[in-house]
Scaffold this motif. Structure first.
Motif, short mmCIF file in Angstrom:
data_model
loop_
_atom_site.label_atom_id
_atom_site.label_comp_id
_atom_site.label_asym_id
_atom_site.label_seq_id
_atom_site.Cartn_x
_atom_site.Cartn_y
_atom_site.Cartn_z
N GLY A 33 0.82 -1.21 0.00
CA GLY A 33 0.00 0.00 0.00
C GLY A 33 0.85 1.25 0.00
O GLY A 33 2.06 1.21 -0.27
N ALA A 34 0.22 2.37 0.30
CA ALA A 34 0.92 3.64 0.28
C ALA A 34 0.15 4.68 1.08
O ALA A 34 -1.08 4.60 1.20
CB ALA A 34 1.12 4.13 -1.16
N VAL A 35 0.89 5.63 1.59
CA VAL A 35 0.31 6.89 2.04
C VAL A 35 0.76 7.93 1.03
O VAL A 35 1.96 8.17 0.87
CB VAL A 35 0.78 7.29 3.45
N ASP A 36 -0.18 8.50 0.30
CA ASP A 36 0.18 9.55 -0.66
C ASP A 36 -0.44 10.87 -0.24
O ASP A 36 -1.20 10.94 0.72
CB ASP A 36 -0.22 9.17 -2.08
N GLY A 37 -0.09 11.92 -0.96
CA GLY A 37 -0.61 13.25 -0.63
C GLY A 37 -0.11 13.79 0.69
O GLY A 37 -0.79 14.61 1.33
N ILE A 38 1.09 13.38 1.10
CA ILE A 38 1.64 13.85 2.39
C ILE A 38 1.75 15.37 2.37
O ILE A 38 2.32 15.96 1.46
CB ILE A 38 3.02 13.22 2.65
N GLY A 39 1.16 16.00 3.39
CA GLY A 39 1.22 17.44 3.51
C GLY A 39 0.18 18.19 2.70
O GLY A 39 0.06 19.41 2.81
N THR A 40 -0.61 17.46 1.89
CA THR A 40 -1.66 18.11 1.08
C THR A 40 -3.01 17.44 1.31
O THR A 40 -3.90 18.01 1.93
CB THR A 40 -1.29 18.11 -0.41
N ARG A 41 -3.15 16.19 0.79
CA ARG A 41 -4.38 15.42 0.98
C ARG A 41 -4.00 13.98 1.33
O ARG A 41 -4.10 13.08 0.49
CB ARG A 41 -5.25 15.46 -0.27
N PRO A 42 -3.54 13.76 2.55
CA PRO A 42 -3.01 12.44 2.91
C PRO A 42 -4.08 11.35 2.87
O PRO A 42 -5.22 11.56 3.33
CB PRO A 42 -2.49 12.64 4.35
N ARG A 43 -3.69 10.21 2.31
CA ARG A 43 -4.60 9.07 2.26
C ARG A 43 -3.81 7.77 2.34
O ARG A 43 -2.81 7.61 1.65
CB ARG A 43 -5.43 9.11 0.98
N LEU A 44 -4.28 6.87 3.17
CA LEU A 44 -3.68 5.55 3.30
C LEU A 44 -4.52 4.55 2.51
O LEU A 44 -5.73 4.47 2.68
CB LEU A 44 -3.63 5.13 4.77
N LYS A 45 -3.85 3.79 1.64
CA LYS A 45 -4.51 2.73 0.89
C LYS A 45 -3.65 1.48 0.95
O LYS A 45 -2.43 1.57 0.93
CB LYS A 45 -4.72 3.14 -0.58
N ALA A 46 -4.31 0.33 0.99
CA ALA A 46 -3.57 -0.93 0.96
C ALA A 46 -4.43 -2.01 0.35
O ALA A 46 -5.67 -2.00 0.49
CB ALA A 46 -3.13 -1.34 2.36
N LYS A 47 -3.76 -2.95 -0.34
CA LYS A 47 -4.44 -4.08 -0.95
C LYS A 47 -3.66 -5.36 -0.66
O LYS A 47 -2.43 -5.34 -0.53
CB LYS A 47 -4.56 -3.90 -2.47
N SER A 48 -4.39 -6.46 -0.59
CA SER A 48 -3.75 -7.75 -0.42
C SER A 48 -3.09 -8.17 -1.74
O SER A 48 -3.27 -7.52 -2.77
CB SER A 48 -4.76 -8.81 0.01
N HIS A 49 -2.36 -9.28 -1.71
CA HIS A 49 -1.64 -9.73 -2.89
C HIS A 49 -2.57 -10.03 -4.07
O HIS A 49 -2.16 -9.97 -5.23
CB HIS A 49 -0.84 -10.99 -2.56
N ASP A 50 -3.85 -10.33 -3.79
CA ASP A 50 -4.79 -10.63 -4.86
C ASP A 50 -5.61 -9.42 -5.30
O ASP A 50 -6.54 -9.53 -6.09
CB ASP A 50 -5.73 -11.77 -4.45
N GLY A 51 -5.26 -8.24 -4.77
CA GLY A 51 -5.93 -7.02 -5.18
C GLY A 51 -7.12 -6.61 -4.32
O GLY A 51 -7.74 -5.57 -4.57
N THR A 52 -7.43 -7.39 -3.29
CA THR A 52 -8.54 -7.05 -2.40
C THR A 52 -8.18 -5.83 -1.56
O THR A 52 -7.10 -5.77 -0.97
CB THR A 52 -8.86 -8.22 -1.46
N SER A 53 -9.08 -4.86 -1.52
CA SER A 53 -8.83 -3.65 -0.73
C SER A 53 -8.85 -3.97 0.75
O SER A 53 -9.77 -4.64 1.25
CB SER A 53 -9.87 -2.58 -1.06
N LEU A 54 -7.84 -3.50 1.47
CA LEU A 54 -7.74 -3.72 2.90
C LEU A 54 -8.10 -2.47 3.70
O LEU A 54 -8.65 -2.56 4.79
CB LEU A 54 -6.33 -4.18 3.28
N ILE A 55 -7.75 -1.32 3.16
CA ILE A 55 -8.07 -0.06 3.84
C ILE A 55 -7.98 1.09 2.86
O ILE A 55 -7.15 1.08 1.94
CB ILE A 55 -7.12 0.20 5.04
N GLU A 56 -8.86 2.06 3.02
CA GLU A 56 -8.78 3.36 2.35
C GLU A 56 -9.22 4.39 3.37
O GLU A 56 -10.39 4.41 3.76
CB GLU A 56 -9.66 3.42 1.10
N ARG A 57 -8.30 5.21 3.80
CA ARG A 57 -8.61 6.17 4.85
C ARG A 57 -7.89 7.48 4.59
O ARG A 57 -6.71 7.50 4.25
CB ARG A 57 -8.18 5.63 6.22
#
Length: 404
Positions: A33-57
């Motif tokens: 996954g990744a945390v992108d938009g640091i300092g602007t619009r931060p968002r945490l996203k992660a997916k399992s190895h098969d592409g299933t979404s684990l978190i979007e916050r």
């Protein structure tokens, strides 16, 4: 208990991470996954190895204003996901190893102090690379951490490729051509032995084209020369970085325009490249969607410089047996690949249009004098492999269950 490796690939505005299950000397991706938009619009996203979404916050800027805070967010979430697993080590991408480090290294206080001295050589990246290491050392001082360097793959260049035409004393002090994107080049060069073994040891040029961009000439699977030099500002124009520039322009900006060195640095690192050329965006996707002539000019300028770099490095190699496009633009922007190869038509290079538009793995047309490929890079897997190898060889892998 399942043993896992945690990999962190931190940039100035994002932190990518992956977790790998360790099975003997092999690794298997569990999630990323990744945390992108640091300092602007931060968002945490992660997916399992098969592409299933684990978190979007999403987070507020106050919650994730810098890479250190982003790493805290990542660590908190990851710990909750792996309570029944044991992290044996953490691998990090560190952009600059300077003249000191030519291979991955276990991080301790002395290593950290040395790496901090290279911050001026990679101001966009080095500090962001080191922040997560500090955070994780505080949280888990028992966990071994390994720094893997983007410069390491290019060590061992011939002297002609390493030098600038400057006084010799500066070279002895470390002012030389280091090269970057080494973890990406290393991964792709190894992948070629499975994809195209007939050329993997021959004269190959890899074009790593993303928000940062460079081109590398390889022979025998080793880097011979690359377009980036002393810093990650050199070579091709990039998303916001200028690339190669007449040094007289810098002197002009300082002496005649009265700009401070800091202001010039801000311009060259953050306001130039595709953004400066177009005045629209640093994102190739947005430029391709725009109908403004400045957008088309910026892409043409970029494509021309990539083609020129490939032609130049072909001279270093004494010929060319294969070209590989990789990274975000290289893997997905078929128009850029077409523009680049069209400019090399004089050398007998041509693309199969349908394959290129589909982003197929092999895209050269029948009759092309050089094989041409699109290969997805995976810097995190390369980091994980280096980390596991070093932990195994030193016997320092942690064995305790993961905890916060």
């Amino acid at each position: 208990m399942t043993e896992v490796l945690f990999v962190v690939n931190a940039g100035s505005s994002s932190i990518k991470f992956k977790l790998y299950c360790v099975a003997g000397d092999d690794i298997e991706l569990m999630f990323g996954g990744a945390v992108d938009g640091i300092g602007t619009r931060p968002r945490l996203k992660a997916k399992s190895h098969d592409g299933t979404s684990l978190i979007e916050r999403s987070f507020t800027v106050a919650e994730v204003a810098n890479s250190a805070q982003a790493q805290q967010v990542v660590a908190d979430w990851v710990v909750g996901e792996i309570r029944d697993m044991a992290i044996i080590g953490i691998g990090h991408r560190v952009v600059h190893g300077g003249p000191v480090y030519s291979a991955p290294v276990l991080v301790d206080d002395a290593v950290m102090k040395t790496l901090e001295t290279f911050i001026p050589l990679a101001p966009l990246h080095q500090l962001s690379n080191l922040d997560p290491i500090r955070v994780l050392r505080q949280r888990r001082p028992d966990l071994p951490q390994v720094a893997c360097f983007d410069t390491a793959f290019h060590r061992g260049h011939p002297e002609l490729s390493d030098r600038f035409a400057l006084p010799r004393a500066l070279y002895d002090e470390g002012v030389r051509r280091y090269g970057f994107h080494g973890l990406s080049y290393e991964y792709v060069s190894k992948a070629l032995y499975g994809i195209a073994p007939e050329i993997a040891d021959k004269r190959v040029i890899i074009a790593h084209l993303g928000s940062g961009a460079s081109v590398c000439a390889l022979q025998g699977g080793r880097s011979i020369e690359t377009t980036m030099g002393f810093t990650a500002l050199d070579g091709l124009p990039m998303g916001t970085r200028s690339g190669s520039l007449d040094p007289g322009v810098v002197l002009h900006l300082i002496e005649q325009k009265g700009m401070s060195p800091a202001a010039v640095g801000q311009m060259l690192y953050h306001e130039s490249g595709l953004l400066g050329l177009s005045g629209i965006s640093n994102d190739v996707r947005e430029l391709q969607e725009s109908e403004r002539p400045e957008a088309a000019m910026a892409i043409d300028f970029f494509s021309l410089r990539v083609a020129q770099a490939i032609a130049s490095l072909s001279v270093t190699l004494g010929g060319l047996d294969g070209i590989v496009f990789t990274a975000g633009v290289g893997e997905n922007a078929w128009q850029v690949r077409q523009n680049v190869v069209d400019r090399l038509h004089w050398a007998g290079l041509s693309l199969k249009a349908e394959a290129n538009r589909r982003n197929d793995r092999r895209i050269d047309a029948e009759g092309s004098r050089t094989q041409i490929f699109v290969v997805a890079t995976d810097e995190e897997r390369m980091i994980a492999q280096h980390t596991l190898r070093l932990l195994r060889s030193t016997g320092v892998a942690a064995r305790e269950p993961a905890r916060s």
